[in-house]
Design a protein around this motif. Structure first.
Motif, PDB file in Angstrom:
ATOM      1  N   THR A  84       0.816  -1.215   0.000  1.00 50.19           N
ATOM      2  CA  THR A  84       0.000   0.000   0.000  1.00 50.19           C
ATOM      3  C   THR A  84       0.845   1.259   0.000  1.00 50.19           C
ATOM      4  O   THR A  84       0.359   2.358   0.166  1.00 50.19           O
ATOM      5  CB  THR A  84      -0.926   0.042   1.217  1.00 50.19           C
ATOM      6  N   THR A  85       2.112   1.064  -0.203  1.00 47.29           N
ATOM      7  CA  THR A  85       3.045   2.163  -0.198  1.00 47.29           C
ATOM      8  C   THR A  85       3.170   2.716  -1.627  1.00 47.29           C
ATOM      9  O   THR A  85       3.552   3.856  -1.843  1.00 47.29           O
ATOM     10  CB  THR A  85       4.376   1.601   0.366  1.00 47.29           C
ATOM     11  N   LEU A  86       2.811   1.906  -2.606  1.00 43.03           N
ATOM     12  CA  LEU A  86       2.866   2.318  -4.004  1.00 43.03           C
ATOM     13  C   LEU A  86       1.709   3.250  -4.330  1.00 43.03           C
ATOM     14  O   LEU A  86       0.679   3.230  -3.675  1.00 43.03           O
ATOM     15  CB  LEU A  86       2.789   1.093  -4.916  1.00 43.03           C
ATOM     16  N   PHE A  87       1.891   3.997  -5.380  1.00 43.13           N
ATOM     17  CA  PHE A  87       0.885   4.989  -5.729  1.00 43.13           C
ATOM     18  C   PHE A  87      -0.489   4.379  -6.021  1.00 43.13           C
ATOM     19  O   PHE A  87      -1.503   4.846  -5.501  1.00 43.13           O
ATOM     20  CB  PHE A  87       1.341   5.818  -6.927  1.00 43.13           C
ATOM     21  N   GLY A  88      -0.509   3.332  -6.800  1.00 44.10           N
ATOM     22  CA  GLY A  88      -1.789   2.726  -7.172  1.00 44.10           C
ATOM     23  C   GLY A  88      -2.576   2.249  -5.972  1.00 44.10           C
ATOM     24  O   GLY A  88      -3.678   2.744  -5.701  1.00 44.10           O
ATOM     25  N   PRO A  89      -2.042   1.292  -5.241  1.00 44.94           N
ATOM     26  CA  PRO A  89      -2.749   0.801  -4.057  1.00 44.94           C
ATOM     27  C   PRO A  89      -3.093   1.906  -3.074  1.00 44.94           C
ATOM     28  O   PRO A  89      -4.206   1.929  -2.542  1.00 44.94           O
ATOM     29  CB  PRO A  89      -1.742  -0.170  -3.445  1.00 44.94           C
ATOM     30  N   ALA A  90      -2.171   2.831  -2.859  1.00 45.30           N
ATOM     31  CA  ALA A  90      -2.450   3.909  -1.911  1.00 45.30           C
ATOM     32  C   ALA A  90      -3.644   4.728  -2.371  1.00 45.30           C
ATOM     33  O   ALA A  90      -4.499   5.103  -1.566  1.00 45.30           O
ATOM     34  CB  ALA A  90      -1.222   4.809  -1.741  1.00 45.30           C
ATOM     35  N   SER A  91      -3.737   4.981  -3.660  1.00 47.77           N
ATOM     36  CA  SER A  91      -4.862   5.760  -4.169  1.00 47.77           C
ATOM     37  C   SER A  91      -6.168   4.991  -4.065  1.00 47.77           C
ATOM     38  O   SER A  91      -7.208   5.560  -3.745  1.00 47.77           O
ATOM     39  CB  SER A  91      -4.635   6.131  -5.634  1.00 47.77           C
ATOM     40  N   MET A  92      -6.106   3.704  -4.332  1.00 50.05           N
ATOM     41  CA  MET A  92      -7.333   2.909  -4.213  1.00 50.05           C
ATOM     42  C   MET A  92      -7.804   2.928  -2.762  1.00 50.05           C
ATOM     43  O   MET A  92      -8.987   3.129  -2.488  1.00 50.05           O
ATOM     44  CB  MET A  92      -7.067   1.481  -4.653  1.00 50.05           C
ATOM     45  N   LEU A  93      -6.868   2.701  -1.871  1.00 45.93           N
ATOM     46  CA  LEU A  93      -7.179   2.720  -0.446  1.00 45.93           C
ATOM     47  C   LEU A  93      -7.885   4.017  -0.091  1.00 45.93           C
ATOM     48  O   LEU A  93      -8.926   4.027   0.564  1.00 45.93           O
ATOM     49  CB  LEU A  93      -5.880   2.587   0.347  1.00 45.93           C
ATOM     50  N   HIS A  94      -7.321   5.105  -0.570  1.00 46.19           N
ATOM     51  CA  HIS A  94      -7.881   6.406  -0.257  1.00 46.19           C
ATOM     52  C   HIS A  94      -9.269   6.568  -0.870  1.00 46.19           C
ATOM     53  O   HIS A  94     -10.181   7.086  -0.221  1.00 46.19           O
ATOM     54  CB  HIS A  94      -6.940   7.498  -0.765  1.00 46.19           C
ATOM     55  N   GLY A  95      -9.414   6.096  -2.103  1.00 47.04           N
ATOM     56  CA  GLY A  95     -10.715   6.175  -2.762  1.00 47.04           C
ATOM     57  C   GLY A  95     -11.768   5.393  -1.997  1.00 47.04           C
ATOM     58  O   GLY A  95     -12.878   5.864  -1.778  1.00 47.04           O
ATOM     59  N   ILE A  96     -11.399   4.208  -1.569  1.00 47.82           N
ATOM     60  CA  ILE A  96     -12.319   3.371  -0.811  1.00 47.82           C
ATOM     61  C   ILE A  96     -12.685   4.054   0.501  1.00 47.82           C
ATOM     62  O   ILE A  96     -13.849   4.179   0.864  1.00 47.82           O
ATOM     63  CB  ILE A  96     -11.693   2.005  -0.483  1.00 47.82           C
ATOM     64  N   GLU A  97     -11.658   4.514   1.187  1.00 55.10           N
ATOM     65  CA  GLU A  97     -11.897   5.080   2.510  1.00 55.10           C
ATOM     66  C   GLU A  97     -12.826   6.280   2.432  1.00 55.10           C
ATOM     67  O   GLU A  97     -13.755   6.404   3.226  1.00 55.10           O
ATOM     68  CB  GLU A  97     -10.553   5.478   3.153  1.00 55.10           C
TER      69      GLU A  97
END
Lengths: 356, 356
Positions: A84-97
């Motif tokens: 979740t440190t990478l841009f993609g996963p981090a952005s998805m995480l943020h979008g979900i949250e």
DNA sequence: TGCGCGCCTGTGAACGTTAACACGTAGACG
DNA sequence: CGTCTACGTGTTAACGTTCACAGGCGCGCA
């Protein structure tokens, strides 16, 4: 009188205000307070106001643990994350949250260090114990989706960001094949005889689907399909692949499986004295925040990770509230379309290299 | 017999196995099961084994909501996040989460869109309702730390990643001044007469502290302190500042407040025909994953975001378990040292520019 | 032998909420 | 005028755990 229990050791716990306190102040029963809290329709307007006042003046906060205990739902969603440190996963995480917050849900995360079945199931288990109402897995590999299928059936799971089309669980993903086609066709349209590919790791579906999309497009255009080198998702890998590509004079166009690989390729080409896009055109995938400021600014395939996150949340919610009685069941797979962003790293082929 | 309640509507909830079931199977009381679960010492070895067996064969999972209700602790920590899509915050989040898992805690996130007091307090409130045992705020601005001070005193809060030295709450942060000094001194040591600075947003402490460190170092060396331009944290801002710097022939060395700004500066210099590091040296801050593959590879100040996350978790735990009776209270501020990573974007000053 | 003190175990009562049911009042309708 | 229904409210019993206390049993020691 505030403390009901003298607590033998003398250290009284700071008795927090509960429904009964509010009820007493408002002159009603605790059940009425509960009804107000849950927007039950059958409460007289005046009573409701009195209760609300009492809650405010006591600074009352409902105890969600107690509520969860009896209702068996926690208004909390679980996220299984990886890298979740990478841009993609981090952005998805943020979008979900952020979408979850708007829908009134809290979000708990459980990351895994590796994507094997055992660790994923362990993560599901941790989340289950905390009685989450549903789970979204940021799941780039299929092992995750398969593991999800083994979760207790009462728990709704959705996978986001990996391969589409798995029957194990509902998924939301980018149309990688389409993205690859857009990139490849763009380069062919510029007159390049063929397009080389700097790929990601072979066992990731995202990588595999992009390869497939690229290959199909070349095939459809009657162009030669060059061999593929595999690497990791980072610039270092792109740098290595770029060295090899720079040595081959027939290479005039390279499609990279992500922007970081493209960055490495750009550097390798630069060091080899090849000009971009005059000698070689380069196209990436992802549209990371600063890829417009590479040297030269990178033509790439934009994917909206935030949107991916939001869509996965929406899909999860649909599956959670869906009852067999309802007319049409929610879709099992959602595919989000990427878009080509043309910048300066791609240009027309040199006349002597144009395909016939 | 498995369902105790016939549920009038006919839809029986899937009665889950609870302590009593385990107890019955093992031939003990539910309290003994509880003791086994909590590793209470006074349980006969044979009994413990029997209970454990029963738990396994029933696939028992303890209900944490019930536990939270009575113990008033949830083994869950809250994280208040901001812009968790960026590399730094995302890495801290990941560092915290993985350390929390090792310590037996779950992690819930509550991001805020803006860093004003109201939104932060709202986030604290959401977390409180979910009865988290403590809170870590990824808090780049001081308004956050101040807001944290208004949280209920029973809730331990720690701020990570912004300014150090606030009395409002314990903090963990990078020694930004030291980092700036390392970068600036490195350039001075290479013979540059002075060092220009491409700064971040003025109201962020991280940015302010780096400016201060840079200024102090120049001052101590007796070098001229050039004026500062402010921008945002991204490459676009660096690109704009870079244009201005490229126009000024006296500029031979630039220290950028982060790597993304540096990327923009590099592109601007490139477009202006300035060679790096021959004409101008550039140093960044952060050491983002691919900054070693910029053109040229970026000399930068490495900060270990993961470590920052882990340290903030450790500090929170110390503050949570600290009792006034104990000898020495945990520290209020932890400062992590960054390190200079020398790569190819910095080099000796041209002879005609060396300072006298 | 008697007493006290460890160990191990069980019983009952919290924790703070929602669910189920009962009750009283008021209006509708035959 | 009686009955039925809708509304507003209160009472009691869950939910599944931990905490406080009470025993029983075995052992050491006076």
């Amino acid at each position: 009188m505030p403390t009901r229990k003298p607590t033998p050791d003398g250290v009284a716990r700071p008795r927090l205000t509960v429904m009964r306190d509010v009820a007493k102040l408002a002159g009603v029963s605790h059940q009425t307070v509960s009804r107000v809290l849950n927007n039950h329709p059958n409460v007289r307007e005046e009573t409701r106001a009195r209760v609300l006042d009492a809650m405010r003046s006591l600074n009352y906060r409902r105890n969600l643990a107690a509520r969860t205990l009896v209702t068996r739902q926690s208004d909390t969603l679980g996220i299984i994350g990886f890298e979740t440190t990478l841009f993609g996963p981090a952005s998805m995480l943020h979008g979900i949250e952020s979408a979850a917050r708007d829908a009134g849900y809290m979000v708990s995360i459980a990351s895994v260090r590796d994507l094997d079945r055992r660790q994923v199931l362990e993560a599901v288990d941790r989340l289950t114990q905390h009685s989450v109402d549903g789970v979204i897995a940021i799941a780039p590999k299929q092992s995750v989706t398969h593991a999800l299928a083994q979760a207790p059936p009462s728990l709704q799971c959705v996978a986001v960001g990996g391969a589409g089309e798995s029957d194990a669980a509902p998924t939301v993903s980018i149309d990688n094949a389409l993205g690859a086609r857009l990139a490849t066709q763009h380069l062919l349209d510029l007159g390049h005889a063929t397009v080389h590919h700097a790929a990601g790791p072979p066992d990731w579906p995202e990588s595999a689907e992009r390869i497939e999309g690229w290959r199909r497009t070349l095939y459809a255009a009657g162009a030669v399909v060059p061999p593929v080198e595999h690497g990791w998702w980072d610039a270092e890998s792109g740098y290595e692949q770029g060295h090899a590509l720079a040595r081959d004079p027939s290479v005039t166009a390279v499609f990279c499986s992500n922007d970081r690989i493209a960055l490495g390729v750009l550097r390798a080409l630069h060091e080899a004295g090849k000009r971009v896009p005059d000698d070689v055109s380069v196209v990436g995938f992802d549209d990371m925040p600063d890829s417009g400021f590479f040297v030269p600014p990178l033509t790439t395939v934009h994917q909206d990770f935030g949107e991916l996150g939001r869509r996965s949340l929406a899909l999860l919610l649909e599956h959670m509230t869906h009852t067999p009685a309802a007319e049409l069941p929610p879709p099992n797979h959602v595919l989000v379309s990427p878009q080509l962003v043309v910048r300066a790293s791609s240009g027309p082929a040199r006349p002597d290299c144009t395909r016939t």
